[in-house]
Design an enzyme around this catalytic site. Structure first.
Site, mmCIF file in Angstrom:
data_model
loop_
_atom_site.group_PDB
_atom_site.id
_atom_site.type_symbol
_atom_site.label_atom_id
_atom_site.label_comp_id
_atom_site.label_asym_id
_atom_site.label_seq_id
_atom_site.Cartn_x
_atom_site.Cartn_y
_atom_site.Cartn_z
ATOM 1 N N HIS A 102 0.772 -1.217 0.033
ATOM 2 C CA HIS A 102 -0.031 -0.082 -0.023
ATOM 3 C C HIS A 102 1.012 1.157 0.058
ATOM 4 O O HIS A 102 0.543 2.160 0.644
ATOM 5 C CB HIS A 102 -0.947 -0.027 1.248
ATOM 6 C CG HIS A 102 -2.015 -1.166 1.062
ATOM 7 N ND1 HIS A 102 -3.183 -0.925 0.611
ATOM 8 C CD2 HIS A 102 -1.779 -2.394 1.599
ATOM 9 C CE1 HIS A 102 -3.840 -2.161 0.478
ATOM 10 N NE2 HIS A 102 -3.042 -3.010 1.382
ATOM 11 N N ASN A 120 -10.324 -2.987 2.002
ATOM 12 C CA ASN A 120 -10.002 -2.917 0.651
ATOM 13 C C ASN A 120 -11.299 -2.802 0.001
ATOM 14 O O ASN A 120 -12.246 -2.681 0.559
ATOM 15 C CB ASN A 120 -9.311 -4.434 0.160
ATOM 16 C CG ASN A 120 -7.787 -4.554 0.843
ATOM 17 O OD1 ASN A 120 -7.227 -3.365 1.244
ATOM 18 N ND2 ASN A 120 -7.721 -5.870 0.835
#
Length: 717
Positions: A70, A143
């Site tokens: 990320h 997510n």
């Protein structure tokens, strides 16, 4: 860790294929690193699991200072508002009162790429929300896909090592289309459901404002009486869930790698604030075992037909960061940041995340005082006996830093029943390293996902698998994946196999080959009993069912040159902007355009700096001189060709239709009637009809894409 055969110090025992035995960093042979140590097959992960802690700690500290995963992200400030009280299920204060608002900071991200990678890569998007509640920080870290690749956090280093650039040459960046990723997932059947989502259009979103968010893991709500209810969290975008096409995704990565970041920033600056509904799914503890899935399995969804969705709040992002590094880059999310009234489940993926995220922040931000950075600081009082350490910001004046004490009048005191108290779950189990048999259905929900896709979505999944596996050099890996797809749906397997030059016979024969391969390479948790999802309707899985009734924030390009019909340009622009669209004039240069009626228009971009992939739709107004000039511009012709090939809405009026017919979207000699037979193409030869054309154009734009377009295959890819 396993060592290469050329290692001079390799003197240990050898296993299958004459490979070195897997060991810890202290040389201790590892019996199983596929499962963390738990109190029973479905119990919580135990802190004493030194194998898990060593593996995940090493992984968390691999990169400094960039996030290991990320790394590529963007964020915004906003607020969360309760629209339905959850007092019945939880004592969390920020969820009690309708209308109650809580400040938030949200960070979106891609998983696999580095900080310098492109926004539009095929990937999972992180959706992390930091709530600044009156009881402390609550981080909901999820997510845009509701499931995950693995069931146990001890396998997280493996899946990320596999998807990251290959270590011998650091290639490819931000892409899963390479051998190591597909080698790993072909030997990890629990990944099959997640792969269906990642190969779908969900992994190439049109905008971060148009993605769903999911908590992924199972949590608990705990009410004032101490009763617990299993809960899953969802974010539903107001604008619907929309995507780009694969060719568009690749071109955007080259033309504007900051596409999603810029889109989010500009929408907020225009005060077109991104918004999501907050929804929950609830399962009472007494019903924990009544479903065809295990509620603790992160590779499974809870189908809404079985567990209805309840919409209870909304999220609005209304302010961009003042400083990217200080806020977006330094923000630290941890699933272990929890508030009273919300608690963890024994989901083994979640249990490992509780350790991993905190460990990562300690490495990345360099100090246990990362909570004192302004973006991470609680907006409720903080008072404890923790002192000093690197980069301490607070100046503590008290002489006592221990408890109990009398010199400090006993302060700070425990909160007792008002504080966070872990849910009193009863556990009576042996310590084991194994996976619950209830986690063993690896293909049932993958098939359910495929079955609920629309025709175009199925074709895109076939294309995605064909592209990704076509980039894999190792034939046995490609064959394993085709055999796995045969367990999901034979039409999918057959089409992908044909595109790869492979053959596929039947699921039973494919499974026999897979079992032989899995035995050979040490797969310890192969598929078990398969549950029947055939009777379950799950239309929510398809993007075809999403919101398609608004053009708000849609980007529309107007192709024009000197001599454009100003009245037609203004009429269309006004109609589209009234619906919330953003209209930009794209011209041969940035010089003010002179219309046929003497008016002047300022272009936003030129044909050199703009591209069709930046827009959702294209309009060509009339004006003989304008169209004559555009016909000489190859970039203008390509603009229309590309927009048409990407299934976007196109409109033309008067001579604007002549320009559309001069492109390659239809065979030469086609007429207006042929043009209007193409889905999503609208227009008129009567310039006075612009308002009527605008209404049709708005409806076409709201539909997002026109997958039934007949002649799109005529345009070169």
């Amino acid at each position: 860790m396993a060592t290469d055969e050329s290692n001079e110090n390799d003197a240990g025992a050898r296993g299958p294929n004459n490979c070195p035995t897997l060991t810890t960093n202290q040389g201790v042979p590892v019996g199983d690193d596929n499962n963390s140590l738990k109190a029973g097959p479905r119990g919580p992960t135990l802190l004493e699991d030194f194998i898990f802690r060593e593996k995940i700690t090493h992984f968390d500290h691999e990169r400094i200072p960039e996030r290991v995963v990320h790394a590529r992200g963007e964020g915004a400030h906003g607020y969360f508002e309760v629209t339905k009280s959850l007092k019945k299920y939880t004592r969390a204060k920020f969820l009690q009162k309708v209308g109650e608002k809580t400040k938030v900071f949200v960070r979106f991200s891609t998983v696999a790429g580095s900080r310098g990678s492109m926004d539009t890569a095929r990937d999972v998007r992180g959706f992390a929300v930091k709530f600044y509640t009156e009881e402390g920080i609550f981080d909901l870290v999820g997510n845009n896909i509701p499931v995950f690749f693995i069931q146990d956090a001890i396998k997280f280093p493996d899946v990320i090592h596999a998807v990251k650039p290959e270590p011998h040459n650091e290639i490819p960046q931000a892409a899963s289309a390479h051998d190591t990723f597909w080698d790993f997932v072909s030997l990890t059947p629990e990944s099959t459901h997640m792969l269906m989502w990642v190969m779908s259009d969900r992994a190439i979103p049109r905008s971060l404002r148009m993605i769903e968010g999911f908590g992924v893991n199972t949590y608990r709500f705990v009410d004032a009486e101490g009763k617990a209810t299993f809960v899953k969290f969802h974010w539903k975008p107001k604008l619907g869930v929309h995507s780009v096409v694969w060719d568009e995704s690749q071109k955007l990565g080259g033309k504007n790698p900051d596409y999603h970041r810029l889109d989010l920033w500009q929408a907020i600056e225009r005060k077109q604030y991104p918004e999501w509904e907050f929804a929950i799914q609830l399962i009472e503890e007494k019903d924990e075992h009544k479903f065809p899935f295990d509620v603790l399995d992160a590779t499974k969804i809870w189908p809404e037909e079985l567990v209805p969705l309840e919409r209870v709040g909304r999220l609005v992002l209304d302010r961009n960061p003042d400083n990217f590094f200080a806020e977006t880059e330094q923000v630290a999310f941890c699933p272990s940041h929890m508030v009273p009234g919300i608690d963890f489940s024994d989901d083994p993926l979640l249990q490992g995340r509780l350790f991993s995220y905190l460990d990562t922040q300690l490495s990345r931000l360099g100090s246990p005082n990362f909570h004192e950075l302004p973006i991470n600081r609680a907006q409720s009082p903080v008072d404890n006996n923790q002192r000093d350490a690197h980069m301490r910001y607070t100046i503590d004046k008290s002489r006592t830093s221990y408890s109990p004490n009398s010199l400090g009048k006993g302060c700070p005191f425990h909160a007792g029943a008002k504080g966070f108290n872990t849910y009193a779950e009863k556990i009576d189990a042996k310590k084991v390293r194994e996976r619950s048999k209830s986690f063993a259905d690896h293909f049932g929900q993958a098939e359910m996902f495929w079955r609920n896709m629309s025709g175009p979505e199925k074709q895109h999944i076939i294309d995605a698998y064909s592209f990704e596996l076509g980039m894999v050099e190792t034939e046995m890996v490609r064959k394993r994946m085709v055999d796995i797809l045969a367990q999901v749906a034979m039409p999918l397997a057959e089409r992908v196999a044909a595109n790869l030059g492979l053959t596929i016979d039947n699921p039973a024969a494919a499974m026999k080959r897979l079992k032989a391969e899995w035995d050979k390479y040490g797969v310890t948790f192969p598929p078990g009993e398969r549950h029947d999802y055939d009777g379950i309707k799950a239309p929510e899985l398809s993007m075809a069912t999403t919101v398609k009734d608004t053009i708000e924030t849609r980007m529309v390009a107007v192709l024009a040159a000197d001599g454009v019909d100003g009245a037609q340009l203004e009429a269309m622009k006004s109609a589209l902007e009234a619906g919330g669209a953003v209209v930009e004039i794209v011209a041969p240069s940035l010089a003010p355009l002179k219309s046929s009626d003497g008016k002047s228009f300022k272009p936003a971009k030129t044909l050199r700096t703009a591209a069709s992939v930046f827009y959702d739709a294209v309009y060509v107004p009339g004006g003989a001189d304008s169209v004559k000039a555009l016909k000489k511009e190859g970039r203008a012709i390509n603009f229309i060709n590309e927009a048409f090939a990407h299934y976007k809405s196109i409109a033309g009026v008067d001579q604007g239709l002549d320009f559309l017919l001069a492109t390659d979207i239809l065979p030469k000699g086609s007429t207006d009637a042929d043009l209007f037979k193409e889905s999503g193409v609208v227009g008129s030869r009567n310039g006075g009809d612009v308002k009527q054309v605008a209404q049709k154009f708005k409806a076409a734009i709201a539909a997002h894409r026109h997958w039934d377009r007949k002649n799109v295959e005529r345009v070169p890819a």
